[in-house]
Write a protein that holds these residues in place. Sequence first.
Motif, PDB file in Angstrom:
ATOM      1  N   UNK A   1       0.896  -1.161   0.000  1.00 30.98           N
ATOM      2  CA  UNK A   1       0.000   0.000   0.000  1.00 30.98           C
ATOM      3  C   UNK A   1       0.929   1.203   0.000  1.00 30.98           C
ATOM      4  N   UNK A   2       1.382   1.550  -1.191  1.00 29.13           N
ATOM      5  CA  UNK A   2       2.501   2.485  -1.350  1.00 29.13           C
ATOM      6  C   UNK A   2       2.028   3.893  -1.690  1.00 29.13           C
ATOM      7  N   UNK A   3       2.953   4.850  -1.511  1.00 26.09           N
ATOM      8  CA  UNK A   3       2.704   6.220  -1.953  1.00 26.09           C
ATOM      9  C   UNK A   3       1.411   6.771  -1.360  1.00 26.09           C
ATOM     10  N   UNK A   4       1.133   6.417  -0.110  1.00 21.56           N
ATOM     11  CA  UNK A   4      -0.155   6.767   0.507  1.00 21.56           C
ATOM     12  C   UNK A   4      -0.027   8.010   1.373  1.00 21.56           C
ATOM     13  N   UNK A   5      -0.926   8.952   1.152  1.00 20.73           N
ATOM     14  CA  UNK A   5      -0.909  10.171   1.950  1.00 20.73           C
ATOM     15  C   UNK A   5      -1.380   9.910   3.379  1.00 20.73           C
ATOM     16  N   UNK A   6      -2.311   8.972   3.537  1.00 20.74           N
ATOM     17  CA  UNK A   6      -2.864   8.696   4.860  1.00 20.74           C
ATOM     18  C   UNK A   6      -2.387   7.346   5.379  1.00 20.74           C
ATOM     19  N   UNK A   7      -1.105   7.057   5.201  1.00 17.64           N
ATOM     20  CA  UNK A   7      -0.596   5.759   5.634  1.00 17.64           C
ATOM     21  C   UNK A   7      -0.731   5.580   7.147  1.00 17.64           C
ATOM     22  N   UNK A   8      -0.672   6.668   7.919  1.00 21.68           N
ATOM     23  CA  UNK A   8      -0.857   6.562   9.369  1.00 21.68           C
ATOM     24  C   UNK A   8      -2.182   5.882   9.702  1.00 21.68           C
ATOM     25  N   UNK A   9      -3.225   6.242   8.940  1.00 23.04           N
ATOM     26  CA  UNK A   9      -4.542   5.702   9.210  1.00 23.04           C
ATOM     27  C   UNK A   9      -4.715   4.243   8.842  1.00 23.04           C
ATOM     28  N   UNK A  10      -3.782   3.707   8.055  1.00 24.99           N
ATOM     29  CA  UNK A  10      -3.884   2.311   7.641  1.00 24.99           C
ATOM     30  C   UNK A  10      -3.239   1.361   8.641  1.00 24.99           C
ATOM     31  N   UNK A  11      -2.422   1.853   9.566  1.00 24.17           N
ATOM     32  CA  UNK A  11      -1.680   0.970  10.461  1.00 24.17           C
ATOM     33  C   UNK A  11      -2.610   0.121  11.322  1.00 24.17           C
ATOM     34  N   UNK A  12      -3.577   0.747  11.967  1.00 24.13           N
ATOM     35  CA  UNK A  12      -4.501   0.004  12.817  1.00 24.13           C
ATOM     36  C   UNK A  12      -5.342  -0.954  11.995  1.00 24.13           C
ATOM     37  N   UNK A  13      -5.744  -0.518  10.799  1.00 26.34           N
ATOM     38  CA  UNK A  13      -6.527  -1.388   9.907  1.00 26.34           C
ATOM     39  C   UNK A  13      -5.735  -2.642   9.573  1.00 26.34           C
ATOM     40  N   UNK A  14      -4.468  -2.466   9.223  1.00 24.68           N
ATOM     41  CA  UNK A  14      -3.626  -3.611   8.872  1.00 24.68           C
ATOM     42  C   UNK A  14      -3.359  -4.503  10.079  1.00 24.68           C
TER      43      UNK A  14
ATOM     44  N   UNK B   1       3.535   8.926   3.650  1.00 23.12           N
ATOM     45  CA  UNK B   1       3.749  10.021   4.597  1.00 23.12           C
ATOM     46  C   UNK B   1       3.677   9.518   6.033  1.00 23.12           C
ATOM     47  N   UNK B   2       4.292   8.388   6.300  1.00 23.71           N
ATOM     48  CA  UNK B   2       4.275   7.835   7.655  1.00 23.71           C
ATOM     49  C   UNK B   2       4.946   8.805   8.623  1.00 23.71           C
ATOM     50  N   UNK B   3       4.214   9.200   9.653  1.00 25.35           N
ATOM     51  CA  UNK B   3       4.733  10.121  10.663  1.00 25.35           C
ATOM     52  C   UNK B   3       4.863   9.389  11.995  1.00 25.35           C
TER      53      UNK B   3
ATOM     54  N   UNK C   1       8.740  -2.551   4.581  1.00 23.42           N
ATOM     55  CA  UNK C   1       9.350  -1.462   3.833  1.00 23.42           C
ATOM     56  C   UNK C   1       8.679  -0.139   4.211  1.00 23.42           C
ATOM     57  N   UNK C   2       9.430   0.728   4.865  1.00 28.09           N
ATOM     58  CA  UNK C   2       8.936   2.050   5.263  1.00 28.09           C
ATOM     59  C   UNK C   2       9.729   3.163   4.579  1.00 28.09           C
ATOM     60  N   UNK C   3      10.414   2.838   3.517  1.00 27.90           N
ATOM     61  CA  UNK C   3      11.266   3.813   2.829  1.00 27.90           C
ATOM     62  C   UNK C   3      10.467   5.054   2.415  1.00 27.90           C
ATOM     63  N   UNK C   4      11.099   6.227   2.504  1.00 29.94           N
ATOM     64  CA  UNK C   4      10.469   7.531   2.273  1.00 29.94           C
ATOM     65  C   UNK C   4       9.377   7.757   3.333  1.00 29.94           C
ATOM     66  N   UNK C   5       9.815   8.239   4.494  1.00 30.17           N
ATOM     67  CA  UNK C   5       8.930   8.407   5.647  1.00 30.17           C
ATOM     68  C   UNK C   5       9.240   9.732   6.339  1.00 30.17           C
TER      69      UNK C   5
END
Length: 333
Positions: free
Chosen positions: A231-244, A262-264, A285-289
């Motif tokens: 699930x790459x190049x995601x602006x809201x990747x933070x919001x996907x962590x709990x879902x995953x 944009x993992x913060x 893989x968390x590259x580009x964070x």
Amino acid sequence: MVFSHHLSEFAGLPVVRYRSAAAFESASSVPPPELLAALADPGSVAWRLDDVNEQESDSDISPLGYYRRFAEAVDQDRVAAIVLGDVCNAFVSEGNSDLAESLVEVAPRLSGLRSLFYGDVTFDECELSWIQHEDMSFLLSAFPQLTEFAVRGTGVLSLHVPRHDSLRRLTLQGGGLPGELAREVASSGYPELEHLELWLGVPEYGGDTSPGDLAPVLGGEAFPRLRSLGLCNAQDVDGWITVLAEAPLTRRLHTLDLSRGTLTDEGGRALAEASPAFAHLDRLNLRHHFLSEEMGRRIREALPGVEIDLSEPREPRAAPSGDGVRYYTAVSE
């Protein structure tokens, strides 16, 4: 920079650009050694087909004519991989009918083709958001033997395939993945799919995919053999962590790719706190964070047995309005 260069490797093979004998005769030059070697062993490379008019002596050659020259020069039964790059005209792609239909016409001769990349264009050839592929499902239907299919450009892409018994790897690269396209993928029949890579992107470019759109995938029912998810190049990747962390699919993955997003620290904290759900992974893989060094260390400590890529740390930039900062994905245009 992402997409500043054409692919140099695809499907584990070096990419070699096809040019006909006529092209070298018109330029009074000789074929490069890598092309001569590829002609002798067509299955040892991924063939790049592009620049139809620029490289041929007759500048009005059609895509079908170009493909036919390729078919005459190269033993088609031995071609294993193709990279198609010539999908834009005058910096804009307006559908793919001529190119795709020409490829379909020569499909019966490409009996050995297993991997196809459609749309390897650089940012100076065509902006990613301007590539308009439309429906690509008929390409998969024309090549039932494909094990890998990748497409660059998802803005108006359609890809619902009721059944494809060979596909193992599917990659959709774009600046924004529409929810409708995500639902088409999730409802397709890929019983052998092992790797799924979706570039979610940003809302400004159609990226409105939500977890609900991928519910059959995350629930584990859609693709029973899936072991690698991107699930790459995601602006809201933070919001996907709990879902995953809560998704049944995650328990059987060996690779999870959340790169280019944009993992913060907010998402990093959720990842560390939910570490038992990810501790079985081989690779993360968390590259580009946008993680702080401290949060990066915390994630590594929480997942000691996992190979984690924390390269390419980024800093937020000032918002265009001057109000606060923004976190940018690797590709958004």
